[in-house]
Design a protein around this motif. Structure first.
Motif, PDB file in Angstrom:
ATOM      1  N   LEU A 166     -65.493  12.119 -66.240  1.00  0.00           N
ATOM      2  CA  LEU A 166     -65.422  13.313 -67.080  1.00  0.00           C
ATOM      3  C   LEU A 166     -65.266  14.581 -66.241  1.00  0.00           C
ATOM      4  O   LEU A 166     -64.510  15.485 -66.611  1.00  0.00           O
ATOM      5  CB  LEU A 166     -66.674  13.415 -67.946  1.00  0.00           C
ATOM      6  CG  LEU A 166     -66.826  12.382 -69.066  1.00  0.00           C
ATOM      7  CD1 LEU A 166     -68.159  12.564 -69.778  1.00  0.00           C
ATOM      8  CD2 LEU A 166     -65.676  12.488 -70.062  1.00  0.00           C
ATOM      9  N   SER A 167     -65.967  14.657 -65.123  1.00  0.00           N
ATOM     10  CA  SER A 167     -65.897  15.872 -64.307  1.00  0.00           C
ATOM     11  C   SER A 167     -64.500  16.065 -63.710  1.00  0.00           C
ATOM     12  O   SER A 167     -64.013  17.199 -63.615  1.00  0.00           O
ATOM     13  CB  SER A 167     -66.943  15.816 -63.185  1.00  0.00           C
ATOM     14  OG  SER A 167     -66.674  14.749 -62.284  1.00  0.00           O
ATOM     15  N   VAL A 168     -63.840  14.976 -63.342  1.00  0.00           N
ATOM     16  CA  VAL A 168     -62.482  15.080 -62.800  1.00  0.00           C
ATOM     17  C   VAL A 168     -61.502  15.510 -63.890  1.00  0.00           C
ATOM     18  O   VAL A 168     -60.650  16.374 -63.669  1.00  0.00           O
ATOM     19  CB  VAL A 168     -62.059  13.741 -62.174  1.00  0.00           C
ATOM     20  CG1 VAL A 168     -60.573  13.748 -61.829  1.00  0.00           C
ATOM     21  CG2 VAL A 168     -62.878  13.446 -60.926  1.00  0.00           C
ATOM     22  N   LYS A 169     -61.616  14.918 -65.070  1.00  0.00           N
ATOM     23  CA  LYS A 169     -60.657  15.197 -66.139  1.00  0.00           C
ATOM     24  C   LYS A 169     -60.874  16.567 -66.780  1.00  0.00           C
ATOM     25  O   LYS A 169     -59.920  17.148 -67.315  1.00  0.00           O
ATOM     26  CB  LYS A 169     -60.731  14.094 -67.200  1.00  0.00           C
ATOM     27  CG  LYS A 169     -60.231  12.740 -66.699  1.00  0.00           C
ATOM     28  CD  LYS A 169     -60.242  11.691 -67.780  1.00  0.00           C
ATOM     29  CE  LYS A 169     -59.743  10.347 -67.264  1.00  0.00           C
ATOM     30  NZ  LYS A 169     -58.312  10.372 -66.935  1.00  0.00           N
ATOM     31  N   LEU A 170     -62.092  17.083 -66.746  1.00  0.00           N
ATOM     32  CA  LEU A 170     -62.380  18.355 -67.408  1.00  0.00           C
ATOM     33  C   LEU A 170     -62.420  19.542 -66.447  1.00  0.00           C
ATOM     34  O   LEU A 170     -62.564  20.683 -66.894  1.00  0.00           O
ATOM     35  CB  LEU A 170     -63.717  18.271 -68.155  1.00  0.00           C
ATOM     36  CG  LEU A 170     -63.804  17.223 -69.255  1.00  0.00           C
ATOM     37  CD1 LEU A 170     -65.173  17.279 -69.939  1.00  0.00           C
ATOM     38  CD2 LEU A 170     -62.693  17.407 -70.287  1.00  0.00           C
ATOM     39  N   HIS A 217     -60.126  -0.303 -68.874  1.00  0.00           N
ATOM     40  CA  HIS A 217     -59.003   0.420 -69.467  1.00  0.00           C
ATOM     41  C   HIS A 217     -59.511   1.503 -70.409  1.00  0.00           C
ATOM     42  O   HIS A 217     -59.067   2.664 -70.355  1.00  0.00           O
ATOM     43  CB  HIS A 217     -58.120  -0.584 -70.212  1.00  0.00           C
ATOM     44  CG  HIS A 217     -56.937   0.018 -70.902  1.00  0.00           C
ATOM     45  ND1 HIS A 217     -56.468  -0.436 -72.112  1.00  0.00           N
ATOM     46  CD2 HIS A 217     -56.129   1.059 -70.565  1.00  0.00           C
ATOM     47  CE1 HIS A 217     -55.427   0.282 -72.479  1.00  0.00           C
ATOM     48  NE2 HIS A 217     -55.203   1.190 -71.565  1.00  0.00           N
ATOM     49  N   CYS A 218     -60.445   1.153 -71.277  1.00  0.00           N
ATOM     50  CA  CYS A 218     -61.038   2.134 -72.185  1.00  0.00           C
ATOM     51  C   CYS A 218     -61.799   3.197 -71.415  1.00  0.00           C
ATOM     52  O   CYS A 218     -61.660   4.402 -71.685  1.00  0.00           O
ATOM     53  CB  CYS A 218     -61.954   1.418 -73.177  1.00  0.00           C
ATOM     54  SG  CYS A 218     -62.958   2.529 -74.200  1.00  0.00           S
ATOM     55  N   PHE A 219     -62.599   2.797 -70.454  1.00  0.00           N
ATOM     56  CA  PHE A 219     -63.489   3.700 -69.744  1.00  0.00           C
ATOM     57  C   PHE A 219     -62.716   4.790 -68.992  1.00  0.00           C
ATOM     58  O   PHE A 219     -63.163   5.939 -68.920  1.00  0.00           O
ATOM     59  CB  PHE A 219     -64.347   2.908 -68.761  1.00  0.00           C
ATOM     60  CG  PHE A 219     -65.449   3.691 -68.128  1.00  0.00           C
ATOM     61  CD1 PHE A 219     -66.664   3.859 -68.775  1.00  0.00           C
ATOM     62  CD2 PHE A 219     -65.282   4.277 -66.883  1.00  0.00           C
ATOM     63  CE1 PHE A 219     -67.688   4.595 -68.194  1.00  0.00           C
ATOM     64  CE2 PHE A 219     -66.305   5.010 -66.290  1.00  0.00           C
ATOM     65  CZ  PHE A 219     -67.511   5.165 -66.951  1.00  0.00           C
ATOM     66  N   PHE A 225     -62.480   7.866 -76.504  1.00  0.00           N
ATOM     67  CA  PHE A 225     -63.773   7.449 -75.957  1.00  0.00           C
ATOM     68  C   PHE A 225     -64.348   8.536 -75.052  1.00  0.00           C
ATOM     69  O   PHE A 225     -65.529   8.892 -75.158  1.00  0.00           O
ATOM     70  CB  PHE A 225     -63.612   6.141 -75.179  1.00  0.00           C
ATOM     71  CG  PHE A 225     -64.789   5.784 -74.326  1.00  0.00           C
ATOM     72  CD1 PHE A 225     -65.911   5.199 -74.887  1.00  0.00           C
ATOM     73  CD2 PHE A 225     -64.787   6.057 -72.964  1.00  0.00           C
ATOM     74  CE1 PHE A 225     -67.006   4.891 -74.108  1.00  0.00           C
ATOM     75  CE2 PHE A 225     -65.876   5.733 -72.180  1.00  0.00           C
ATOM     76  CZ  PHE A 225     -66.992   5.150 -72.750  1.00  0.00           C
ATOM     77  N   LEU A 226     -63.534   9.068 -74.157  1.00  0.00           N
ATOM     78  CA  LEU A 226     -64.025  10.067 -73.213  1.00  0.00           C
ATOM     79  C   LEU A 226     -64.434  11.357 -73.932  1.00  0.00           C
ATOM     80  O   LEU A 226     -65.451  11.967 -73.590  1.00  0.00           O
ATOM     81  CB  LEU A 226     -62.941  10.360 -72.171  1.00  0.00           C
ATOM     82  CG  LEU A 226     -62.619   9.198 -71.222  1.00  0.00           C
ATOM     83  CD1 LEU A 226     -61.389   9.519 -70.379  1.00  0.00           C
ATOM     84  CD2 LEU A 226     -63.809   8.876 -70.328  1.00  0.00           C
ATOM     85  N   ALA A 227     -63.666  11.754 -74.935  1.00  0.00           N
ATOM     86  CA  ALA A 227     -64.025  12.959 -75.690  1.00  0.00           C
ATOM     87  C   ALA A 227     -65.354  12.775 -76.409  1.00  0.00           C
ATOM     88  O   ALA A 227     -66.172  13.702 -76.471  1.00  0.00           O
ATOM     89  CB  ALA A 227     -62.921  13.292 -76.695  1.00  0.00           C
TER      90      ALA A 227
END
Length: 392
Positions: A166-170, A217-219, A225-227
């Protein structure tokens, strides 16, 4: 370390020895190993399990017994003509490696039914399965090695891996990933119930979405899922009156994933956000457990009134794509909302509402009830023939 060819023969020997044993769950002891291996130190034995991809693939498969629906498994011989039978599940990563007595049957090209799974064992093993799948993916596609190593393999726990992803994507230029990682890790470690909800959501996606090929794959890749997990963290901050941080996370999730959950909204467990693009959930909305929501769904208000002004979604509800549910209304447990519907009034439990404005299948006075839980079955079209004279 002996040559690669010898390691492969040794790996195959271990596999055959385990398969021929009358008790498949018995672990190997030093008495089963050749003398030139048993004489090595414990650190050398550890290296044998991890240094060689062929051996790791063989031993990990034997220890876990996890079903893998993939081309490389289709070549194995099976006594049951109707499908594959897998036995003796192990909790990877636990020192005692005690077996979980679960017998599961899977048929090729068929997803397992919910009732065939031991959910407690599945939940406990999610992190071990993610790591196992990540290592398998690295073997098959070495190009993802660095990404998977940093995101999964090198992480000490599910909490750390989720906080890292999450920290990388956000993150952005003004909001470094290290800052977000520390924030997310602190919340997840202080609130283990959030981590349990994360595991429930992983199972929900894997069981209900046929496009999900694995937990990893989901994770790593499913933005719905991440949101949802980012919202769980933001909601906890909101309840602690840390509203500035909660709204910051909401904003970054909206920009990165095109999903907009107000941090005040209450979300249950076992949530599937299929595709997830353009889902909007308002501040006072409540979503129950085992709910499935498709893309472009709005759970909103009807104007600028304040207070409790958003929908309440019961357990097991299925909400089709492009649906608007507006106002402080209740969607009863196990209800189904057809795609493109606009719902402005309460929907009774176990009924189907379709259309704009939405109306109940069977009529308001005697609506047709269904027995199955649509949030789990994902059945979106069975009502059509009884609802209209639609033909092609």
């Amino acid at each position: 370390m002996f040559p690669v060819t010898s390691r492969r023969h040794f790996s195959f020997s271990l596999y055959m020895l385990r398969s021929s044993s009358p008790h498949n769950h018995v672990l190997y002891s030093s008495s089963f190993l050749p003398s030139f291996v048993s004489s090595k130190s414990s650190s050398t034995k550890d290296n044998l399990e991890t240094s060689s991809p062929p051996m790791a693939a063989c031993i990990d498969t034997c220890r876990t017994g996890k079903p893998q629906i993939s081309p490389r498994n289709s070549s194995r011989s099976h006594d049951d003509e109707s499908g594959f039978r897998y036995m003796n599940y192990y909790r990877s990563g636990y020192p005692d490696r005690s077996p979980i007595n679960v017998t599961q049957t899977r048929t090729l090209h068929t997803r397992p039914l919910l009732e065939d799974l031991d959910r407690d064992a599945e939940i406990d093993d999610v992190w071990a399965k993610i790591r196992q799948e990540a290592k398998s993916d690295i073997e098959r596609e070495p190009i993802v090695s660095g990404y998977y190593q940093a995101s999964i393999v090198s992480q000490r726990s599910l909490e750390a891996a989720l906080a890292n992803t999450l920290s990388v994507k956000l993150s952005n230029l003004n909001l470094p990933s290290n800052t977000l990682f520390d924030l997310f890790t602190g919340v997840l470690e202080e609130h283990p119930e959030i981590v349990e909800s994360v595991k429930q959501d992983l199972l929900a996606v894997k069981e209900r979405d046929p496009a999900c090929i694995s937990y990893v794959h989901c994770f790593l890749h499913f933005k719905g899922f991440l949101a949802c997990q980012a919202h769980r963290i933001a909601h906890e901050l909101w309840t602690q009156n840390r509203k500035i941080l909660a709204l910051l996370i909401q904003n970054r999730v909206s920009e990165a994933f095109a999903v907009d959950f107000h941090p005040g909204a209450k979300i249950g467990t076992g949530i599937l956000l299929d595709h997830a693009t353009a889902i909007v959930i308002g501040e006072t909305a409540v979503v129950g457990n085992n709910v499935s929501i498709l893309h472009n769904v709005t759970l909103g208000g009807t104007g600028k009134q304040c207070g409790d002004r958003h929908p309440k979604i019961g357990d097991g509800v299925l909400i089709g794509a492009g649906t608007c549910i507006l106002g402080n209304i209740t969607i009863g447990e196990g209800a189904k909302i057809g795609a493109g519907s606009v719902v402005l009034k309460d929907v009774p439990p176990r009924t189907t509402a379709v259309g704009n404005p939405a109306r109940l299948l069977g009529g308001k006075d005697n609506p047709k009830k269904h027995d199955k839980i649509p949030g789990l079955t994902m059945d979106q079209t069975s009502h059509i023939s009884e609802w209209s004279d639609y033909v092609i």
